[in-house]
Write a protein that holds these residues in place. Structure first.
Motif, PDB file in Angstrom:
ATOM      1  N   ARG A  29      -7.661   5.300   2.756  1.00 43.62           N
ATOM      2  CA  ARG A  29      -7.622   4.644   1.532  1.00 43.62           C
ATOM      3  C   ARG A  29      -6.476   3.556   1.448  1.00 43.62           C
ATOM      4  O   ARG A  29      -6.718   2.636   0.858  1.00 43.62           O
ATOM      5  CB  ARG A  29      -7.642   5.544  -0.018  1.00 43.62           C
ATOM      6  CG  ARG A  29      -7.696   5.003  -1.106  1.00 43.62           C
ATOM      7  CD  ARG A  29      -7.418   6.129  -2.098  1.00 43.62           C
ATOM      8  NE  ARG A  29      -6.302   6.581  -2.086  1.00 43.62           N
ATOM      9  CZ  ARG A  29      -6.023   7.786  -2.857  1.00 43.62           C
ATOM     10  NH1 ARG A  29      -6.609   8.064  -3.884  1.00 43.62           N
ATOM     11  NH2 ARG A  29      -4.569   8.222  -2.700  1.00 43.62           N
ATOM     12  N   THR A  30      -5.336   4.098   1.796  1.00 39.81           N
ATOM     13  CA  THR A  30      -4.087   2.972   2.056  1.00 39.81           C
ATOM     14  C   THR A  30      -4.434   1.815   2.538  1.00 39.81           C
ATOM     15  O   THR A  30      -3.920   0.748   2.393  1.00 39.81           O
ATOM     16  CB  THR A  30      -3.005   4.102   2.331  1.00 39.81           C
ATOM     17  OG1 THR A  30      -2.853   5.259   1.471  1.00 39.81           O
ATOM     18  CG2 THR A  30      -1.776   3.167   1.966  1.00 39.81           C
ATOM     19  N   GLU A  43      -6.567  -0.716   1.265  1.00 37.14           N
ATOM     20  CA  GLU A  43      -5.754  -1.545   0.257  1.00 37.14           C
ATOM     21  C   GLU A  43      -5.625  -2.885   0.600  1.00 37.14           C
ATOM     22  O   GLU A  43      -5.408  -3.878   0.072  1.00 37.14           O
ATOM     23  CB  GLU A  43      -4.860  -0.800  -0.535  1.00 37.14           C
ATOM     24  CG  GLU A  43      -4.898   0.246  -1.279  1.00 37.14           C
ATOM     25  CD  GLU A  43      -4.040   0.963  -1.708  1.00 37.14           C
ATOM     26  OE1 GLU A  43      -2.671   0.525  -1.789  1.00 37.14           O
ATOM     27  OE2 GLU A  43      -4.119   2.194  -2.234  1.00 37.14           O
ATOM     28  N   ASN A  91     -13.559   7.579  -2.605  1.00 39.54           N
ATOM     29  CA  ASN A  91     -12.121   7.600  -2.991  1.00 39.54           C
ATOM     30  C   ASN A  91     -11.547   6.416  -2.113  1.00 39.54           C
ATOM     31  O   ASN A  91     -10.856   5.933  -2.689  1.00 39.54           O
ATOM     32  CB  ASN A  91     -11.646   8.913  -2.471  1.00 39.54           C
ATOM     33  CG  ASN A  91     -11.101   9.885  -3.440  1.00 39.54           C
ATOM     34  OD1 ASN A  91     -10.235   9.784  -4.192  1.00 39.54           O
ATOM     35  ND2 ASN A  91     -11.840  11.014  -3.501  1.00 39.54           N
ATOM     36  N   VAL A  92     -12.242   6.175  -1.119  1.00 40.77           N
ATOM     37  CA  VAL A  92     -11.708   5.147  -0.144  1.00 40.77           C
ATOM     38  C   VAL A  92     -12.197   3.652  -1.057  1.00 40.77           C
ATOM     39  O   VAL A  92     -11.426   2.653  -1.144  1.00 40.77           O
ATOM     40  CB  VAL A  92     -12.308   4.921   1.027  1.00 40.77           C
ATOM     41  CG1 VAL A  92     -12.078   3.681   1.992  1.00 40.77           C
ATOM     42  CG2 VAL A  92     -11.939   6.036   1.885  1.00 40.77           C
ATOM     43  N   GLN A  93     -13.185   3.746  -1.591  1.00 47.60           N
ATOM     44  CA  GLN A  93     -13.812   2.703  -2.354  1.00 47.60           C
ATOM     45  C   GLN A  93     -12.896   2.055  -3.587  1.00 47.60           C
ATOM     46  O   GLN A  93     -13.013   1.136  -3.777  1.00 47.60           O
ATOM     47  CB  GLN A  93     -15.218   2.943  -3.055  1.00 47.60           C
ATOM     48  CG  GLN A  93     -16.113   1.926  -3.091  1.00 47.60           C
ATOM     49  CD  GLN A  93     -17.523   2.464  -3.226  1.00 47.60           C
ATOM     50  OE1 GLN A  93     -18.110   3.289  -2.373  1.00 47.60           O
ATOM     51  NE2 GLN A  93     -18.061   2.274  -4.503  1.00 47.60           N
ATOM     52  N   LEU A 124      -5.997  12.463  -3.861  1.00 46.17           N
ATOM     53  CA  LEU A 124      -7.503  11.981  -3.975  1.00 46.17           C
ATOM     54  C   LEU A 124      -8.189  12.166  -5.491  1.00 46.17           C
ATOM     55  O   LEU A 124      -7.696  13.333  -5.761  1.00 46.17           O
ATOM     56  CB  LEU A 124      -8.385  12.777  -2.989  1.00 46.17           C
ATOM     57  CG  LEU A 124      -7.962  12.387  -1.571  1.00 46.17           C
ATOM     58  CD1 LEU A 124      -8.922  13.195  -0.288  1.00 46.17           C
ATOM     59  CD2 LEU A 124      -8.062  10.904  -1.166  1.00 46.17           C
ATOM     60  N   ILE A 174     -16.106   0.171   4.735  1.00 41.47           N
ATOM     61  CA  ILE A 174     -15.882   1.630   4.644  1.00 41.47           C
ATOM     62  C   ILE A 174     -16.137   2.503   5.741  1.00 41.47           C
ATOM     63  O   ILE A 174     -15.578   3.370   6.139  1.00 41.47           O
ATOM     64  CB  ILE A 174     -16.230   2.003   3.175  1.00 41.47           C
ATOM     65  CG1 ILE A 174     -15.434   1.082   2.188  1.00 41.47           C
ATOM     66  CG2 ILE A 174     -15.862   3.308   2.881  1.00 41.47           C
ATOM     67  CD1 ILE A 174     -15.861   1.355   0.652  1.00 41.47           C
ATOM     68  N   SER A 224       0.845  -1.026  -0.241  1.00 42.35           N
ATOM     69  CA  SER A 224       0.023   0.088  -0.093  1.00 42.35           C
ATOM     70  C   SER A 224       0.923   1.130  -0.037  1.00 42.35           C
ATOM     71  O   SER A 224       1.853   1.156   0.491  1.00 42.35           O
ATOM     72  CB  SER A 224      -0.779  -0.090   1.386  1.00 42.35           C
ATOM     73  OG  SER A 224      -1.604  -1.049   1.240  1.00 42.35           O
ATOM     74  N   VAL A 262      -7.998  11.173   4.718  1.00 42.34           N
ATOM     75  CA  VAL A 262      -8.733  10.287   3.664  1.00 42.34           C
ATOM     76  C   VAL A 262      -7.782   9.300   2.757  1.00 42.34           C
ATOM     77  O   VAL A 262      -8.108   8.169   2.670  1.00 42.34           O
ATOM     78  CB  VAL A 262      -9.650  11.100   2.859  1.00 42.34           C
ATOM     79  CG1 VAL A 262     -10.261  10.148   1.817  1.00 42.34           C
ATOM     80  CG2 VAL A 262     -10.826  11.832   3.584  1.00 42.34           C
ATOM     81  N   GLN A 280     -15.879   8.855   0.374  1.00 40.21           N
ATOM     82  CA  GLN A 280     -16.408   7.336   0.527  1.00 40.21           C
ATOM     83  C   GLN A 280     -15.933   6.715  -0.862  1.00 40.21           C
ATOM     84  O   GLN A 280     -15.288   5.621  -0.826  1.00 40.21           O
ATOM     85  CB  GLN A 280     -17.847   7.266   0.478  1.00 40.21           C
ATOM     86  CG  GLN A 280     -18.317   5.811   0.786  1.00 40.21           C
ATOM     87  CD  GLN A 280     -19.822   5.704   0.976  1.00 40.21           C
ATOM     88  OE1 GLN A 280     -20.368   6.474   1.754  1.00 40.21           O
ATOM     89  NE2 GLN A 280     -20.458   4.921   0.137  1.00 40.21           N
ATOM     90  N   ALA A 328     -10.064   1.686  -3.515  1.00 38.34           N
ATOM     91  CA  ALA A 328      -8.953   0.596  -3.124  1.00 38.34           C
ATOM     92  C   ALA A 328      -9.537  -0.771  -3.212  1.00 38.34           C
ATOM     93  O   ALA A 328      -8.695  -1.655  -3.561  1.00 38.34           O
ATOM     94  CB  ALA A 328      -8.706   0.730  -1.664  1.00 38.34           C
TER      95      ALA A 328
END
Ligand code: ATP
Ligand code: MG
Lengths: 242, 226
Positions: free
Chosen positions: A140-141, A144, A91-93, A82, A108, A74, A136, A89, A95
C-alpha cells in the motif's frame, strides 16, 4: 529526489525530543536510522510527514519546504495499520482513493502478484498472518507512489524467522521497484543487511552521533556474519550506540 | 390437575389467546399495519435525524460542546408529557405520532454513533493523515466504518423503542393501532385481547430487532468469519 532534514528541534510540551537533528537521503538510497527505543524516531516521521511541525529547522523535499505538508511522503506505521473492513486489494486501493485517482486494478494486481499476495487479494486482514499483513501495508505504501518511503520499524513486531523472511522479501521487491527509503529499525543486523547508509542516533535529545556507509556488496550480505567487513561494522555500530 | 384456579378474565390460557387471535384476525391485521407504519417511519426519520446530528456534532466539535448537553437534557423530558402538546399543535394525524417516535428513536442513535466515532484506531488515523487524506475522506473511509458496530447497537435499541413509542402515541388519540386495541380491550375487561395486543407488540419489536441484526451481519460481515 532529495530529502534534507536540517537542524530540526522539537518538543512535546516542555519535553525536548530532538535538537538540531539533520540528515540527508538522496535518490535511490536506502538509509536506516538506529536509535534507542522511545527516543523520538516515530516523532521524526510525524515531522517529515507534516503531522507535527518542528519548533525550528527546515525539512526540504526537492529543495521545497514540506514542513506541515501532508501527503508528500509515503509512510508505513510501526503497528498494523490495515483497515479491518477492507480486503487486501481494497486496502491497497485506498492509496489511490486518497489521491482521487482511479485505482487501476491491473496495476494493483501486478503489485500484489509481485509481492506474493495474489492468492489473498480478497482476504480480510484478520485472516492473514502478521508477516502477510505487513507485506500488504508495505505494498500500500508503494502504491502511494511518493518520491520517498518512510518505514517505521516495519518488522519490529514479527518473530525472528518471519523477520528474516521479510527482510529478504523487501530486498527482492526493492530490487525491482527502485525506490528511495528512509528506514527506522533497532536491529543492527537488519540495518546492515538493507542499507546504503546508517545513521546512529543517541537519545534525549535525539541527535545523529555517527554515520556509517555500508560497502558490503548486496549479494554478499545474505551471508551475514561470514561476509567480509560485517563483524567490524557491527562492532563499530555497537560502540557508537553505547 | 389445577393448582390455582385463576379466572380466565385475569389470566387467559395460551389457547384462549390463540383462539381470540384467530377470531379477530382482521382487526389485528389492520391495527398491526397502523402501528407498524408509525414505528417504521418514526424509526427511519429518527435514524436520519440521529445520524445527521451525530455527523454534524462530530465534525464540528464547537457545536458538540454547545448542543450535546441540550440533547442530553431533552431526554429527561418525559415524552408522554410532550406528546399531548404535539397532538394539540399538529392534530391527530399520523404526522405527530411519527414525530413522537422519531424523538424517542434519534437519541440512542446520536449517542451510540458519537461514541463509535471515538473508537477509531489512532494508528489508522495517523496513517491516513500522513497519506494526505482530507478531513472528509477520513470521516467516510475511516471514522464511519469504525463507528458502525456501535451505531448498530444504538439502532437496535431505537428499533425496540420505536414500537413502544408508536403504542404510546396511539394512546393519545387514534382510531387504529395495537395501542388502541390494548386500551379498548382493557377498558372492557377483555384480558384475552389485551394479551393478543401485547403479543403482537412484542412480535413486532422482535421482528425489527432481527431484521436490523441481519443487516448488521451483512454490513459487518468482515467481523464474523474467524
Ligand atoms: N503526543 C505525545 N505527547 C507527549 N509525549 C509524547 C507524545 N508522543 C510521544 N511522546 C513521547 O515522546 C517520546 C518519543 O516518542 P516516539 O514514539 O517518537 O519514540 P520512538 O523512538 O518511536 O519509540 P519506539 O522505539 O517505542 O517506537 C516518548 O518518550 C514518548 O513517550
Ligand atoms: Mg516508534
Amino acid at each position: 529526489m532529495h530529502l534534507s532534514v536540517q537542524n530540526i528541534s522539537f518538543a512535546y510540551g516542555t519535553t525536548t525530543i530532538m535538537k538540531n537533528l539533520s540528515l540527508e537521503v538522496t535518490d535511490g538510497q536506502f538509509v536506516s536510522i538506529i536509535a534507542p527505543s522511545g527516543s523520538g524516531k516515530s516523532t521524526l516521521f510525524y515531522l517529515i510527514g507534516g503531522l507535527l511541525q518542528p519548533q525550528s529547522g527546515q525539512i526540504l523535499l526537492e529543495s521545497q519546504s514540506i514542513v506541515g505538508k501532508r501527503g508528500q511522503v509515503s509512510y508505513m506505521p510501526q503497528s498494523p495499520s490495515l483497515l479491518p473492513w477492507r480486503t487486501v486489494q481494497q486496502n491497497v486501493q485506498i492509496a489511490y482513493e486518497i489521491r482521487k485517482k482511479k485505482p487501476a486494478l491491473s496495476e494493483i494486481h501486478q503489485l500484489l502478484e509481485r509481492a506474493g499476495l495474489a492468492e489473498v487479494a480478497h482476504h480480510y486482514p484478520h485472516q492473514l498472518s502478521g508477516g502477510m499483513q505487513q507485506r500488504v501495508a508495505f505494498i500500500r505504501t508503494l502504491a502511494e507512489d511518493k518520491p520517498i518511503l518512510c518505514l517505521d520499524e516495519p518488522f519490529g513486531a514479527l518473530d525472528a524467522l518471519t523477520r528474516t523472511k521479510m527482510q529478504n522479501w523487501l530486498q527482492l521487491i526493492l530490487k525491482e521497484e527502485k525506490r528511495t527509503v528512509l528506514f527506522i529499525t533497532h536491529s543492527i543486523e537488519e540495518a546492515i543487511l538493507l542499507s546504503d547508509r546508517i545513521y546512529v542516533c543517541h537519545a534525549s535529545p535525539l541527535q545523529v552521533s555517527h554515520v556509517f556507509h555500508v560497502s558490503i556488496p548486496m549479494n554478499e550480505r545474505q551471508k551475514k556474519h561470514q561476509a567480509t567487513g560485517w563483524r567490524e561494522l557491527t562492532q563499530k555500530i555497537e560502540e557508537a550506540l553505547i | 390437575m389445577i393448582l390455582f384456579a385463576i379466572e380466565t378474565w385475569l389470566l387467559p390460557s395460551p389457547y384462549d389467546i390463540l383462539r381470540e387471535t384467530w377470531e379477530i384476525r382482521d382487526r389485528i391485521f389492520e391495527n398491526l399495519r397502523s402501528t407498524f407504519t408509525i414505528s417504521i417511519f418514526g424509526l427511519m426519520s429518527g435514524l436520519v435525524l440521529g445520524v445527521g446530528i451525530a455527523t454534524v456534532l462530530y465534525l464540528i466539535p464547537f457545536l458538540q460542546r454547545i448542543f450535546y448537553p441540550f440533547i442530553l437534557i431533552s431526554q429527561n423530558i418525559p415524552l408522554i408529557a410532550l406528546a399531548p402538546l404535539l397532538v394539540m399543535w399538529f392534530g391527530f394525524g399520523v404526522g405527530p405520532k411519527i414525530t413522537i417516535v422519531m424523538l424517542i428513536c434519534f437519541f440512542p442513535i446520536v449517542v451510540s454513533t458519537l461514541d463509535g466515532f471515538t473508537q477509531t484506531d489512532p494508528t489508522l488515523q495517523t496513517y491516513l493523515k500522513m497519506a494526505g487524506a482530507s478531513r472528509w475522506q477520513r470521516f467516510i473511509k475511516l471514522e464511519w466504518p469504525s463507528a458502525l458496530p456501535s451505531f448498530f447497537s444504538g439502532l437496535k435499541l431505537s428499533a425496540t423503542y420505536s414500537v413502544m413509542g408508536a403504542v404510546i402515541s396511539e394512546w393519545l388519540g387514534s382510531q387504529k393501532g395495537l395501542g388502541v386495541l390494548l386500551t379498548l380491550s382493557s377498558k372492557s375487561f377483555r384480558t384475552d385481547r389485551v394479551f393478543v395486543a401485547i403479543t403482537f407488540i412484542v412480535i413486532l419489536s422482535i421482528c425489527f430487532f432481527i431484521i436490523i441484526s441481519w443487516i448488521e451481519r451483512f454490513i459487518l460481515h468482515w467481523k464474523q468469519n474467524p
